[in-house]
Design a protein around this motif. Structure first.
Motif, PDB file in Angstrom:
ATOM      1  N   LYS A   5       0.763  -1.208   0.010  1.00  0.00           N
ATOM      2  CA  LYS A   5       0.166  -0.032   0.177  1.00  0.00           C
ATOM      3  C   LYS A   5       0.871   1.089   0.030  1.00  0.00           C
ATOM      4  O   LYS A   5       0.621   2.206  -0.827  1.00  0.00           O
ATOM      5  CB  LYS A   5      -0.985   0.153   1.302  1.00  0.00           C
ATOM      6  N   VAL A   6       1.853   1.146   0.796  1.00  0.00           N
ATOM      7  CA  VAL A   6       2.798   2.351   0.860  1.00  0.00           C
ATOM      8  C   VAL A   6       3.338   2.591  -0.631  1.00  0.00           C
ATOM      9  O   VAL A   6       3.263   3.674  -1.101  1.00  0.00           O
ATOM     10  CB  VAL A   6       4.082   2.127   1.724  1.00  0.00           C
ATOM     11  N   THR A   7       3.979   1.429  -1.383  1.00  0.00           N
ATOM     12  CA  THR A   7       4.384   1.693  -2.481  1.00  0.00           C
ATOM     13  C   THR A   7       3.158   2.162  -3.675  1.00  0.00           C
ATOM     14  O   THR A   7       3.671   3.058  -4.296  1.00  0.00           O
ATOM     15  CB  THR A   7       4.829   0.301  -3.246  1.00  0.00           C
ATOM     16  N   GLU A   8       2.077   1.747  -3.313  1.00  0.00           N
ATOM     17  CA  GLU A   8       0.987   2.260  -4.146  1.00  0.00           C
ATOM     18  C   GLU A   8       0.836   3.650  -4.131  1.00  0.00           C
ATOM     19  O   GLU A   8       0.456   4.177  -5.265  1.00  0.00           O
ATOM     20  CB  GLU A   8      -0.284   1.218  -3.955  1.00  0.00           C
ATOM     21  N   TYR A   9       0.552   4.023  -2.890  1.00  0.00           N
ATOM     22  CA  TYR A   9       0.346   5.502  -2.470  1.00  0.00           C
ATOM     23  C   TYR A   9       1.368   6.496  -3.259  1.00  0.00           C
ATOM     24  O   TYR A   9       1.426   7.407  -3.893  1.00  0.00           O
ATOM     25  CB  TYR A   9       0.505   5.741  -1.108  1.00  0.00           C
ATOM     26  N   ALA A  10       2.663   5.922  -3.217  1.00  0.00           N
ATOM     27  CA  ALA A  10       4.128   6.555  -3.561  1.00  0.00           C
ATOM     28  C   ALA A  10       3.875   6.763  -5.130  1.00  0.00           C
ATOM     29  O   ALA A  10       4.117   7.722  -5.561  1.00  0.00           O
ATOM     30  CB  ALA A  10       5.332   5.778  -3.116  1.00  0.00           C
ATOM     31  N   HIS A  11       3.544   5.739  -5.764  1.00  0.00           N
ATOM     32  CA  HIS A  11       3.581   5.704  -7.302  1.00  0.00           C
ATOM     33  C   HIS A  11       2.350   6.713  -7.612  1.00  0.00           C
ATOM     34  O   HIS A  11       2.407   7.506  -8.359  1.00  0.00           O
ATOM     35  CB  HIS A  11       3.203   4.208  -7.774  1.00  0.00           C
ATOM     36  N   ALA A  12       1.264   6.566  -6.930  1.00  0.00           N
ATOM     37  CA  ALA A  12      -0.007   7.375  -7.331  1.00  0.00           C
ATOM     38  C   ALA A  12       0.367   8.891  -7.213  1.00  0.00           C
ATOM     39  O   ALA A  12       0.166   9.715  -7.762  1.00  0.00           O
ATOM     40  CB  ALA A  12      -1.153   6.900  -6.476  1.00  0.00           C
ATOM     41  N   ALA A  46       6.385   6.879   5.489  1.00  0.00           N
ATOM     42  CA  ALA A  46       6.869   5.886   4.808  1.00  0.00           C
ATOM     43  C   ALA A  46       6.576   6.145   3.471  1.00  0.00           C
ATOM     44  O   ALA A  46       7.466   5.745   2.422  1.00  0.00           O
ATOM     45  CB  ALA A  46       6.253   4.607   5.204  1.00  0.00           C
ATOM     46  N   VAL A  47       5.336   6.805   3.182  1.00  0.00           N
ATOM     47  CA  VAL A  47       5.162   7.001   1.662  1.00  0.00           C
ATOM     48  C   VAL A  47       6.191   8.000   1.096  1.00  0.00           C
ATOM     49  O   VAL A  47       6.768   7.902   0.143  1.00  0.00           O
ATOM     50  CB  VAL A  47       3.869   7.617   1.556  1.00  0.00           C
ATOM     51  N   GLN A  48       6.465   9.217   1.905  1.00  0.00           N
ATOM     52  CA  GLN A  48       7.485  10.087   1.754  1.00  0.00           C
ATOM     53  C   GLN A  48       9.120   9.397   1.293  1.00  0.00           C
ATOM     54  O   GLN A  48       9.356   9.667   0.209  1.00  0.00           O
ATOM     55  CB  GLN A  48       7.747  10.964   2.732  1.00  0.00           C
ATOM     56  N   LEU A  49       9.199   8.659   2.005  1.00  0.00           N
ATOM     57  CA  LEU A  49      10.535   7.657   1.856  1.00  0.00           C
ATOM     58  C   LEU A  49      10.512   6.749   0.479  1.00  0.00           C
ATOM     59  O   LEU A  49      11.535   6.964  -0.140  1.00  0.00           O
ATOM     60  CB  LEU A  49      10.781   6.797   3.031  1.00  0.00           C
ATOM     61  N   ALA A  50       9.474   6.421   0.274  1.00  0.00           N
ATOM     62  CA  ALA A  50       8.977   5.546  -0.784  1.00  0.00           C
ATOM     63  C   ALA A  50       9.090   6.309  -2.107  1.00  0.00           C
ATOM     64  O   ALA A  50       9.964   5.951  -3.252  1.00  0.00           O
ATOM     65  CB  ALA A  50       7.818   4.726  -0.813  1.00  0.00           C
ATOM     66  N   ILE A  51       8.624   7.451  -2.177  1.00  0.00           N
ATOM     67  CA  ILE A  51       8.677   8.387  -3.066  1.00  0.00           C
ATOM     68  C   ILE A  51      10.232   8.754  -3.400  1.00  0.00           C
ATOM     69  O   ILE A  51      10.797   8.884  -4.518  1.00  0.00           O
ATOM     70  CB  ILE A  51       7.732   9.606  -2.983  1.00  0.00           C
ATOM     71  N   ARG A  52      10.803   9.158  -2.201  1.00  0.00           N
ATOM     72  CA  ARG A  52      12.257   9.643  -2.438  1.00  0.00           C
ATOM     73  C   ARG A  52      13.062   8.555  -3.241  1.00  0.00           C
ATOM     74  O   ARG A  52      13.923   8.739  -4.184  1.00  0.00           O
ATOM     75  CB  ARG A  52      12.948   9.836  -1.047  1.00  0.00           C
ATOM     76  N   GLU A  53      13.057   6.975  -2.830  1.00  0.00           N
ATOM     77  CA  GLU A  53      13.560   6.160  -3.621  1.00  0.00           C
ATOM     78  C   GLU A  53      12.888   6.016  -5.012  1.00  0.00           C
ATOM     79  O   GLU A  53      13.904   5.883  -6.001  1.00  0.00           O
ATOM     80  CB  GLU A  53      13.141   4.975  -2.573  1.00  0.00           C
ATOM     81  N   LEU A  54      11.749   6.223  -5.314  1.00  0.00           N
ATOM     82  CA  LEU A  54      11.415   6.197  -6.435  1.00  0.00           C
ATOM     83  C   LEU A  54      12.015   7.259  -7.364  1.00  0.00           C
ATOM     84  O   LEU A  54      12.348   7.017  -8.496  1.00  0.00           O
ATOM     85  CB  LEU A  54       9.983   6.462  -6.649  1.00  0.00           C
ATOM     86  N   ARG A  55      12.127   8.485  -6.713  1.00  0.00           N
ATOM     87  CA  ARG A  55      12.691   9.745  -7.483  1.00  0.00           C
ATOM     88  C   ARG A  55      14.183   9.330  -7.988  1.00  0.00           C
ATOM     89  O   ARG A  55      14.731   9.513  -9.073  1.00  0.00           O
ATOM     90  CB  ARG A  55      12.625  10.846  -6.712  1.00  0.00           C
ATOM     91  N   GLY A  56      14.831   8.559  -7.049  1.00  0.00           N
ATOM     92  CA  GLY A  56      16.043   8.136  -7.142  1.00  0.00           C
ATOM     93  C   GLY A  56      16.320   7.024  -8.438  1.00  0.00           C
ATOM     94  O   GLY A  56      17.338   7.303  -9.069  1.00  0.00           O
ATOM     95  N   ALA A  57      15.597   6.520  -8.319  1.00  0.00           N
ATOM     96  CA  ALA A  57      15.271   5.577  -9.400  1.00  0.00           C
ATOM     97  C   ALA A  57      15.084   6.042 -10.792  1.00  0.00           C
ATOM     98  O   ALA A  57      15.638   5.570 -12.022  1.00  0.00           O
ATOM     99  CB  ALA A  57      14.389   4.233  -9.217  1.00  0.00           C
ATOM    100  N   HIS A  58      13.963   6.891 -11.060  1.00  0.00           N
ATOM    101  CA  HIS A  58      13.999   7.706 -12.071  1.00  0.00           C
ATOM    102  C   HIS A  58      15.206   8.550 -12.221  1.00  0.00           C
ATOM    103  O   HIS A  58      15.069   8.973 -13.829  1.00  0.00           O
ATOM    104  CB  HIS A  58      12.515   8.574 -11.848  1.00  0.00           C
ATOM    105  N   GLU A  59      15.910   9.108 -11.539  1.00  0.00           N
ATOM    106  CA  GLU A  59      16.855  10.101 -12.045  1.00  0.00           C
ATOM    107  C   GLU A  59      18.173   9.570 -12.249  1.00  0.00           C
ATOM    108  O   GLU A  59      19.006  10.041 -12.888  1.00  0.00           O
ATOM    109  CB  GLU A  59      17.209  10.966 -10.788  1.00  0.00           C
TER     110      GLU A  59
END
Length: 60
Positions: A5-12, A46-59
């Motif tokens: 769910k954290v990952t789902e919210y982060a992606h959304a 936790a969502v904030q951290l997941a977004i940070r990790e997502l951004r790193g993957a996209h960058e």
């Protein structure tokens, strides 16, 4: 909130807000912290951290 769910919210949030998504999650966490809702705030952190990790993957 479980990890999926954290990952789902982060992606959304990332799809909706792009690079501003992390700040959006931080604002929601702060709002819940200020209201004394520690559990909800922890979930948004936790969502904030997941977004940070997502951004790193996209960058990369």
């Amino acid at each position: 909130m479980d990890t999926s769910k954290v990952t789902e919210y982060a992606h959304a949030l990332y799809r909706a807000h792009g690079n501003k998504a992390e700040a959006e999650a931080a604002q929601r966490a702060k709002k819940h912290e200020d209201a004394g809702d520690a559990d909800e705030a922890k979930q948004w952190r936790a969502v904030q951290l997941a977004i940070r990790e997502l951004r790193g993957a996209h960058e990369s």
